[in-house]
Structures are given as C-alpha cells and as structure tokens.
Design an enzyme around this catalytic site. Structure first.
Site, PDB file in Angstrom:
ATOM      1  N   SER A  77     -76.871  -9.667 -29.064  1.00 38.83           N
ATOM      2  CA  SER A  77     -77.911  -9.486 -29.421  1.00 38.83           C
ATOM      3  C   SER A  77     -78.315  -8.497 -29.480  1.00 38.83           C
ATOM      4  O   SER A  77     -79.074  -7.317 -30.416  1.00 38.83           O
ATOM      5  CB  SER A  77     -78.897 -10.625 -28.903  1.00 38.83           C
ATOM      6  N   LYS A 241     -82.824  -2.809 -25.801  1.00 40.56           N
ATOM      7  CA  LYS A 241     -81.919  -4.065 -26.352  1.00 40.56           C
ATOM      8  C   LYS A 241     -81.488  -4.638 -25.438  1.00 40.56           C
ATOM      9  O   LYS A 241     -80.616  -4.604 -25.074  1.00 40.56           O
ATOM     10  CB  LYS A 241     -82.074  -4.277 -27.590  1.00 40.56           C
ATOM     11  N   THR A 242     -81.513  -6.575 -25.009  1.00 38.62           N
ATOM     12  CA  THR A 242     -80.557  -6.604 -24.377  1.00 38.62           C
ATOM     13  C   THR A 242     -79.479  -7.942 -24.811  1.00 38.62           C
ATOM     14  O   THR A 242     -79.851  -8.051 -26.250  1.00 38.62           O
ATOM     15  CB  THR A 242     -81.250  -7.803 -23.569  1.00 38.62           C
ATOM     16  N   GLY A 243     -79.133  -8.273 -25.191  1.00 41.70           N
ATOM     17  CA  GLY A 243     -78.001  -8.891 -25.421  1.00 41.70           C
ATOM     18  C   GLY A 243     -77.662 -10.374 -24.108  1.00 41.70           C
ATOM     19  O   GLY A 243     -76.684  -9.698 -23.493  1.00 41.70           O
TER      20      GLY A 243
END
Length: 302
Positions: A77, A241-243
């Site tokens: 993501s 922003k993480t994923g």
C-alpha cells in the site's frame, strides 16, 4: 520527553506538501534522472541474520544510506501516496475537481474498507477517497481512484514522468500485495527518489491551499506508529505511508523533517519471514531507519 512540534508551524514550512503546486516548466527535471548520490557505508546484515528475511532501505540526504536499495520488493500500500500525488496533479491541471462526487458500489468492495464500506450506495468526493486511501489505507478507495485517474496505465505514466522507469504497475488491490515475480514491485532507491522528485518538482504550498490536507493525512495517519516514526530522533515530524502484505511484507515510505534542516526522503521495505511477529517486523523497520539516519549523521545508532 519528546519535543512536541506544532503541526501548523511545521506545515507552514514544508516543501513536500507542494504536491498541489505547479510542475516545473515542461517537467524538464523529471525527464532527466539525477546522478545517484554516493553511498554511505552501511550494513544491515546482522539485522537480517537475527530476524530472517530481506531488508531494503534508501535514505537520501545529500548522500545515500543504502542497503539492498536496488533490489525489488513488493510495495504493497505504499503506492497510495503516489496515487494521491497523481490525482492531485490531474486536479491541479484542471482535468478533474477535488469535490467531484463518485458513486461507491457493492461491486467496488474488497477487503479492508474502513471508509468505503459504509458509503456503499452513496457517493464520496475525490478528496474523501484520497483521504481514505492515504490515511487509513482503504483498498476500495484506492481502486476507485485508479479508475478515476484513468486506470493502471495512467498511474504508471505518473511514475515515468517522475523519471521512474523501474516501478511496475500491474494489478489492483488487494492482488498487488501478492508476490508474483516482478509484478507490483519497486526498488527502495527508486521509491526514495520519487519522494525526492516530489520535493523538487512542485513549488511550495501556500498554507491556505486546498491541497494542503494531503500532508495532514500523511502526518496524522494512525498506521505504522512503530515503523519509521519509531526510528527517528525525538522532535522530528514524519509524513509517511505504510504497506503491509499477507506473507511478511512490512514497508514504510515517507519524508522525515528534523526540527531544523532539509526534509529527508526515506524508503524501507522488509520481506520478513511469515513466522516473525508483526511487532518484531515493525521493530526491524525502526532499527533499520535509526541506523540509516545515524550513518548520515542524524542521531546515534543503537
């Protein structure tokens, strides 16, 4: 105690939030990739041996703290940051409107829909969808934004304009999280360079601009509190922003802001063993970031 930084004063001085600003003339900076910065001596092999898996990290601060920075990782993501940038660019050019209402249907639903599930049968604006995708990683919101942007080719075109000929754009959520060769992969250096391109290719944002909320979402996102945020010195601001994937992928990208000095792009990807506990994966990310920043002269590595 950590220094508490007032977000309004931080945002007033940020350059990265210029995502809604004008691109440089003819995007000449994007067309020519900069020369790679010099790598700073940096080693995460012990962290990999201790925890298993493969870590990729790139931190750009004049020079580059680099570990497996040119290897491919499934980005999960983290791409939603760049998706929102691409949509804001389209809006900036007058090709769409931030307040345009978009229908949300049952057919749009895929797993992890904390915002869009409640909106089925109603509409959300493009701004609502960007907030949902960036702040809480809503997957249907991301898919709808891809569709409204013009599909996967339009998203890929944004990367290419940024000088990125490496990142693959192949599938929608949630399939893009599934490892399948080079599909939906990027390189840590490429992700950090894309963030750096955003810093350089957009003019600073006027504080009252309608586009400022993008960076609010990235700063305020409740996800990944123990990843990059846990690896920076006290008093720093993190817009990220993480994923996260279902087979160990644990990622985080963003820009970190020291109390004084220039913003620093950070991209870290961890292909962790599935057996490793999520909290331990987060700790690996934080440790890698802490060491990378220390190698560049920011803080002291543990």
């Amino acid at each position: 105690m950590p220094l508490v930084t007032d977000r309004r004063s931080v945002l007033a001085g940020l350059t990265l939030v210029g995502l809604g600003g004008c691109e440089r003339e003819k995007q000449s900076a994007a067309a020519t990739a900069p020369l790679p910065p010099r790598d700073v001596a940096f080693d995460l092999s012990d962290l990999e041996r201790e925890n298993g898996g493969r870590i990729g990290l790139s931190i750009l601060d004049g020079h580059r703290a680099s570990w497996r920075a040119d290897e491919r990782f499934v980005y999960c993501s983290t791409f939603k940051l760049f998706l929102a940038a691409a949509m804001l660019e389209k809006i900036q050019h007058g090709d769409d409107k931030a307040d345009r209402a978009v229908p949300v249907t049952a057919a749009d639903m895929v797993p992890h829909a904390p915002v869009t599930e409640a909106a089925v049968g109603q509409t959300l604006t493009l701004t609502d969808l960007m907030a949902a995708a960036v702040k809480v990683s809503d997957n249907p919101a991301a898919n709808i934004l891809i569709r409204e942007l013009g599909g996967l080719p339009a998203l890929e075109a944004w990367y290419r304009r940024a000088g990125d000929d490496t990142t693959r754009v192949d599938r929608m959520e949630p399939m893009l999280n599934v490892k399948d060769g080079d599909k939906d992969t990027t390189q840590p250096f490429r992700a950090a360079s894309n963030l750096n391109w955003i810093l350089e290719a957009y003019q600073p944002l006027v504080f009252q601009s309608r586009y400022r909320p993008l960076w609010d979402w990235l700063i305020d996102s409740p996800t990944g509190e123990k990843r990059i945020k846990a690896g920076v010195p006290d008093g720093w601001t993190v817009a990220h922003k993480t994923g996260t994937g279902g087979t160990g992928q644990t990622n985080d990208i963003g820009v970190v802001y020291p109390p004084m000095g220039d913003p620093i792009p950070v991209a870290v990807f961890y292909e962790a063993p599935e057996s490793l506990a999520p909290e331990k994966r987060d700790q690996v990310i934080a440790t890698a970031v802490r060491r990378g920043l220390a190698a560049l002269g920011h803080g002291v590595a543990e």
